[in-house]
Design an enzyme around this catalytic site. Structure first.
Site, mmCIF file in Angstrom:
data_model
loop_
_atom_site.group_PDB
_atom_site.id
_atom_site.type_symbol
_atom_site.label_atom_id
_atom_site.label_comp_id
_atom_site.label_asym_id
_atom_site.label_seq_id
_atom_site.Cartn_x
_atom_site.Cartn_y
_atom_site.Cartn_z
ATOM 1 N N GLY A 120 0.797 -1.212 0.000
ATOM 2 C CA GLY A 120 0.000 0.000 0.000
ATOM 3 C C GLY A 120 0.834 1.268 0.000
ATOM 4 N N ASP B 37 5.560 -5.771 13.015
ATOM 5 C CA ASP B 37 4.862 -6.363 11.870
ATOM 6 C C ASP B 37 5.567 -7.646 11.439
ATOM 7 O OD1 ASP B 37 2.799 -6.496 10.011
ATOM 8 O OD2 ASP B 37 3.895 -5.367 8.494
#
Length: 348
Positions: free
Chosen positions: A14, A126
C-alpha cells in the site's frame, strides 16, 4: 535511484514498491520506493526514522543490512541488502510446513534477530511470514516500516477499528490500537509466525480484516493451534497469551526451544544447518553462488542427526589437471554427487 541501477520490481504494497537494483560494481540491493500518491512531510519523516532504525541494528545476520537512503528525494527510497531466498510464507505454501525441530530452530534464530532490534530501543511490530526471508544463512527479518512509527504516528494514521499492521499476526493490544506497545508484541508476532511455519495456517482467520481483528481482540477466542507439534504447544500458547504480561520474554523462548532441541538430540548448530538445507533456494540467479539443492515437494527431514557442514563450502570441482586420468576425475565427480545426496543429510 541514487547510484543504483534498477532491474525489476520484487513486490509492492500500500505504501510503496520494492525493486531489485545493482551497485556500480554489480552487487544486488533491494530498494524500497514510496509511492508518489503517499508522499507528504510526515511520511518522509517516518521514512527517515526507518532508515535510522536499520542503520542502528547493523552487524547481525538476522536482519537485512542497510546500504543507503534518501528520504528527501522526489520519491523517497531506502536501499537494503538484497537477501536471496524465498519468504517463509512462500516456502510453506510451495513446499510444506516445517517439522518441530526446524520450527524450533527458526524460533531461536528469529528471537536472536528481535533481541538485536529491542536492544537498539526499537520494535518490529509487523513480524509475519512475508517479512522473513529463508536465506543461505538462515531466516532474515526485513521491513521495519511499522517499527519506525511513534505512538502519535499510529494514532494519526490509524482509524477506529482499523489499526496499522497485519491482523493475523498482530497482538490484541495492537489490534485495539493501544499506545505504548512493548516488546511483548514482537513475542506474540514470533509465536504467530511459528504457528504458520509448523502448520501452514494462521492463528486467526476470517473472511475480512474486521472479522479477524474481532477474533484477535476477544480474550475468549483462542488461537487455532491445530496441527502444531505437541512439543511446541505449551510455549507457543504462552507466546500468544492475550495479556502481554503473561508472555515469556525472548530469552525464555530461546531457552525453552534450546532445551527442546537437546531432547531431540540436536545442537542449535546442527538444527540451523538442517533448516538451511531444507528451506534455502537461491532467488538471485545472476549473482548465484553454489547453492543448496531446492527441497522436493512436501519434503521432510527425519530426526536423524544432520552432518555438520556449511552449504556454502561447496565449490565446483576443478577441471582435471594435465595428465590426470579422466576416469579418476569422473570417479571424483560421482563421489561428490553421492555425498550431496546422502540420506542422513536430506531425506526425500
Amino acid at each position: 535511484m541514487g547510484s543504483y541501477a534498477v532491474e525489476r520490481r520484487l513486490g509492492s504494497g500500500g505504501m510503496g514498491e520494492v525493486y531489485l537494483a545493482y551497485t556500480a560494481g554489480g552487487d544486488p540491493v533491494a530498494v524500497k520506493l514510496i509511492r508518489r500518491g503517499r508522499i507528504d512531510p510526515e511520511i518522509r519523516d517516518r521514512f527517515a526514522r526507518e532508515a535510522e532504525i536499520v542503520q542502528s541494528i547493523v552487524g547481525t545476520s538476522r536482519v537485512a543490512g542497510y546500504r543507503a537512503h534518501d528520504a528527501f528525494a522526489d520519491q523517497p527510497w531506502i536501499a537494503m541488502e538484497f537477501v536471496s531466498g524465498l519468504t517463509l510464507n512462500d516456502y510453506v505454501r510451495e513446499h510444506a510446513p516445517l517439522v518441530a525441530m526446524l520450527t524450533a530452530s527458526l524460533g531461536i534464530l528469529l528471537a536472536e534477530g528481535l533481541q538485536t532490534v529491542h536492544r537498539a530501543g526499537m520494535l518490529h511490530r509487523d513480524l509475519k511470514p512475508l517479512n522473513v526471508i529463508m536465506s543461505r544463512r538462515g531466516p532474515v527479518v526485513i521491513d521495519f516500516g511499522l517499527g519506525a512509527m511513534t505512538a502519535s504516528d499510529a494514532a494519526s494514521l490509524s482509524t477506529p477499528g482499523w489499526p496499522l499492521g497485519t491482523p493475523r499476526y498482530m497482538p490484541p493490544e495492537q489490534a485495539r490500537g493501544e499506545s505504548g506497545v512493548t516488546t511483548a508484541a514482537d513475542v506474540y508476532g514470533l509465536g504467530a509466525v511459528m504457528v504458520y511455519a509448523a502448520t501452514g495456517h494462521d492463528p486467526y482467520d476470517g473472511n475480512s480484516r474486521q472479522k479477524i481483528l474481532e477474533k484477535v481482540r476477544d480474550a475468549t477466542h483462542s488461537p487455532d493451534l491445530t496441527g502444531l507439534p505437541v512439543e511446541l504447544e505449551q510455549l507457543v500458547s504462552s507466546m500468544l497469551a492475550h495479556d502481554p504480561e503473561r508472555r515469556p520474554d525472548l530469552t525464555a523462548v530461546q531457552d525453552h526451544l534450546s532445551g527442546l532441541l537437546q531432547k531431540m538430540g540436536r545442537s542449535a548448530k546442527s538444527a540451523r544447518r538442517a533448516l538451511i538445507l531444507e528451506t534455502f533456494q537461491d532467488t538471485d540467479n545472476e549473482n548465484s553462488v553454489p547453492a543448496v539443492p531446492a527441497p522436493a515437494q512436501n519434503s521432510r527431514l527425519s530426526s536423524e542427526p544432520v552432518e555438520e557442514f556449511e552449504p556454502s563450502i561447496f565449490e565446483p570441482e576443478p577441471e582435471p589437471a594435465p595428465g590426470k586420468p579422466q576416469a579418476q576425475h569422473q570417479i571424483a565427480e560421482q563421489l561428490r554427487d553421492l555425498y550431496a545426496q546422502r540420506t542422513n543429510l536430506l531425506l526425500r
